[in-house]
Design an enzyme around this catalytic site. Structure first.
Site, PDB file in Angstrom:
ATOM      1  N   ARG A 101      -4.668   6.886  -6.998  1.00  0.00           N
ATOM      2  CA  ARG A 101      -6.080   6.748  -6.603  1.00  0.00           C
ATOM      3  C   ARG A 101      -6.777   8.097  -6.638  1.00  0.00           C
ATOM      4  O   ARG A 101      -6.227   9.098  -6.169  1.00  0.00           O
ATOM      5  CB  ARG A 101      -6.195   6.192  -5.179  1.00  0.00           C
ATOM      6  CG  ARG A 101      -5.779   4.784  -5.040  1.00  0.00           C
ATOM      7  CD  ARG A 101      -6.351   4.130  -3.818  1.00  0.00           C
ATOM      8  NE  ARG A 101      -6.295   4.907  -2.588  1.00  0.00           N
ATOM      9  CZ  ARG A 101      -6.885   4.523  -1.459  1.00  0.00           C
ATOM     10  NH1 ARG A 101      -7.577   3.401  -1.411  1.00  0.00           N
ATOM     11  NH2 ARG A 101      -6.774   5.238  -0.369  1.00  0.00           N
ATOM     12  N   THR A 105     -13.181   8.758  -5.005  1.00  0.00           N
ATOM     13  CA  THR A 105     -13.777   7.447  -5.305  1.00  0.00           C
ATOM     14  C   THR A 105     -12.834   6.288  -4.992  1.00  0.00           C
ATOM     15  O   THR A 105     -13.277   5.139  -4.931  1.00  0.00           O
ATOM     16  CB  THR A 105     -14.101   7.359  -6.806  1.00  0.00           C
ATOM     17  OG1 THR A 105     -12.858   7.412  -7.540  1.00  0.00           O
ATOM     18  CG2 THR A 105     -14.996   8.506  -7.243  1.00  0.00           C
ATOM     19  N   ASP A 197      -0.372   6.563   4.265  1.00  0.00           N
ATOM     20  CA  ASP A 197      -0.077   6.516   2.827  1.00  0.00           C
ATOM     21  C   ASP A 197       1.341   5.969   2.635  1.00  0.00           C
ATOM     22  O   ASP A 197       2.333   6.611   3.001  1.00  0.00           O
ATOM     23  CB  ASP A 197      -0.194   7.933   2.244  1.00  0.00           C
ATOM     24  CG  ASP A 197      -0.039   7.926   0.735  1.00  0.00           C
ATOM     25  OD1 ASP A 197      -0.945   8.388   0.044  1.00  0.00           O
ATOM     26  OD2 ASP A 197       1.027   7.460   0.245  1.00  0.00           O
ATOM     27  N   ASP A 200       3.848   8.193   0.747  1.00  0.00           N
ATOM     28  CA  ASP A 200       4.323   9.318   1.561  1.00  0.00           C
ATOM     29  C   ASP A 200       5.324   8.864   2.614  1.00  0.00           C
ATOM     30  O   ASP A 200       6.322   9.549   2.879  1.00  0.00           O
ATOM     31  CB  ASP A 200       3.142  10.013   2.254  1.00  0.00           C
ATOM     32  CG  ASP A 200       2.342  10.896   1.306  1.00  0.00           C
ATOM     33  OD1 ASP A 200       2.881  11.261   0.242  1.00  0.00           O
ATOM     34  OD2 ASP A 200       1.180  11.217   1.633  1.00  0.00           O
TER      35      ASP A 200
HETATM   36  C1  PRP Z   1      -1.514   3.535  -2.904  1.00  0.00           C
HETATM   37  C2  PRP Z   1      -0.801   2.201  -2.853  1.00  0.00           C
HETATM   38  C3  PRP Z   1      -1.563   1.389  -3.863  1.00  0.00           C
HETATM   39  C4  PRP Z   1      -2.955   1.914  -3.734  1.00  0.00           C
HETATM   40  C5  PRP Z   1      -3.764   0.923  -2.954  1.00  0.00           C
HETATM   41  O1  PRP Z   1      -1.109   4.274  -3.985  1.00  0.00           O
HETATM   42  O2  PRP Z   1       0.560   2.283  -3.125  1.00  0.00           O
HETATM   43  O3  PRP Z   1      -1.093   1.566  -5.196  1.00  0.00           O
HETATM   44  O4  PRP Z   1      -2.875   3.142  -2.999  1.00  0.00           O
HETATM   45  O5  PRP Z   1      -5.081   1.319  -2.868  1.00  0.00           O
HETATM   46  P1  PRP Z   1      -6.251   0.551  -3.624  1.00  0.00           P
HETATM   47  O6  PRP Z   1      -6.108  -0.886  -3.287  1.00  0.00           O
HETATM   48  O7  PRP Z   1      -7.495   1.168  -3.046  1.00  0.00           O
HETATM   49  O8  PRP Z   1      -6.127   0.817  -5.100  1.00  0.00           O
HETATM   50  P2  PRP Z   1      -1.589   5.795  -4.242  1.00  0.00           P
HETATM   51  O9  PRP Z   1      -2.691   5.822  -5.254  1.00  0.00           O
HETATM   52  O10 PRP Z   1      -1.862   6.451  -2.927  1.00  0.00           O
HETATM   53  O11 PRP Z   1      -0.354   6.436  -4.964  1.00  0.00           O
HETATM   54  P3  PRP Z   1       1.159   6.629  -4.468  1.00  0.00           P
HETATM   55  O12 PRP Z   1       1.785   5.263  -4.439  1.00  0.00           O
HETATM   56  O13 PRP Z   1       1.708   7.503  -5.548  1.00  0.00           O
HETATM   57  O14 PRP Z   1       1.167   7.282  -3.120  1.00  0.00           O
HETATM   58  N1  URA Z   2      -2.944   3.416  -0.025  1.00  0.00           N
HETATM   59  C1  URA Z   2      -2.105   3.598   1.006  1.00  0.00           C
HETATM   60  O1  URA Z   2      -0.941   3.978   0.814  1.00  0.00           O
HETATM   61  N2  URA Z   2      -2.562   3.381   2.253  1.00  0.00           N
HETATM   62  C2  URA Z   2      -3.813   2.963   2.510  1.00  0.00           C
HETATM   63  O2  URA Z   2      -4.178   2.767   3.674  1.00  0.00           O
HETATM   64  C3  URA Z   2      -4.681   2.782   1.410  1.00  0.00           C
HETATM   65  C4  URA Z   2      -4.214   2.999   0.161  1.00  0.00           C
END
Ligand code: PRP
Ligand code: URA
Length: 206
Positions: A101, A105, A197, A200
């Site tokens: 993400r 945005t 997150d 994380d």
């Molecule tokens: C997180 C999560 C989803 C996304 C959800 O991933 O695992 O993929 O956010 O958010 P959305 O519905 O607003 O798209 P992130 O982009 O933080 O990456 P990561 O899994 O590498 O931490």
């Molecule tokens: N992605 C995450 O991992 N946590 C949230 O709350 C939103 C997006």
């Protein structure tokens, strides 16, 4: 179709996951346990092939799963659900979609895709713990459809109403199975109360 698990054992595990003091090892175990529950709920309509079977007592017939299945974790956090899904579906193939993400945005930025070619009748199961704005899940399903996948389900742990609305608008044909539905998104597009997150928390990169 959006289905929310309504089960005390799921609530128990989600509560432990929300706790900021829960360490990654326990967090991963909880993700895996809820994932198995969601898989059983989401896959009640799997096709079976009838086979003869001899028990120690009698000859009978039984059913074996007769589906080609492709599991599609969204990197990174979707990897936390993958082993549990493979435990339930050991013969599934795995396709991977990398998405990050944009922090301002919240729009997903795809950075990797390696998905088996679609034959047309296989079931693709997208897995990702969080459905926040819905951007990542929607983009993942759009990519799969453009590759020829026609039967798709999405399994996740925590949904925000905003993400569910967007997903149902963009992909009304794809059923969603969530462990819980939370209240809302905050101004940084994080789910409230959520668990922070998910990537994380799973990988200990806080
Ligand atoms: C997180 C999560 C989803 C996304 C959800 O991933 O695992 O993929 O956010 O958010 P959305 O519905 O607003 O798209 P992130 O982009 O933080 O990456 P990561 O899994 O590498 O931490
Ligand atoms: N992605 C995450 O991992 N946590 C949230 O709350 C939103 C997006």
């Amino acid at each position: 179709m959006h289905s929310i698990a309504n089960h005390p054992l799921v609530s128990h595990r989600i509560t432990l996951m929300r706790d900021r003091a829960t360490p990654p090892k326990l967090f991963r175990e909880l993700v895996a346990e809820i994932t198995v529950y969601l898989a059983f709920e989401a896959l009640k309509d799997l096709r079976l092939r009838t086979v003869p079977v001899a028990t120690p007592v009698a000859e009978t017939t039984g059913g074996l799963v007769d589906e080609r299945i492709v599991l599609v974790p969204i990197l990174r956090a979707g990897m936390g659900m993958l082993d549990a899904m493979l435990g339930v579906l050991p013969y599934a193939k795995v396709g991977v979609l990398g998405m990050q993400r944009n922090e301002q945005t919240a729009e997903p930025v795809p950075y990797y895709a390696k998905v088996p070619p679609a034959k047309g009748d296989e079931l693709a199961i997208v897995i990702d713990p969080m459905l926040a704005t819905g951007g990542s899940a929607c983009d993942a399903v759009t990519q799969l459809k453009s590759l020829g996948y026609r039967r798709i389900k999405f399994l996740n742990l925590i949904s925000a109403p905003e993400g569910v609305s967007r997903f149902e608008r963009e992909h009304p044909d794809v059923p969603v199975f969530s462990a819980v539905m939370d209240e809302r998104l905050n101004s940084h597009y994080y789910i409230v109360p959520g668990l922070g997150d998910a990537g994380d928390r799973i990988f200990g990169t806080l």
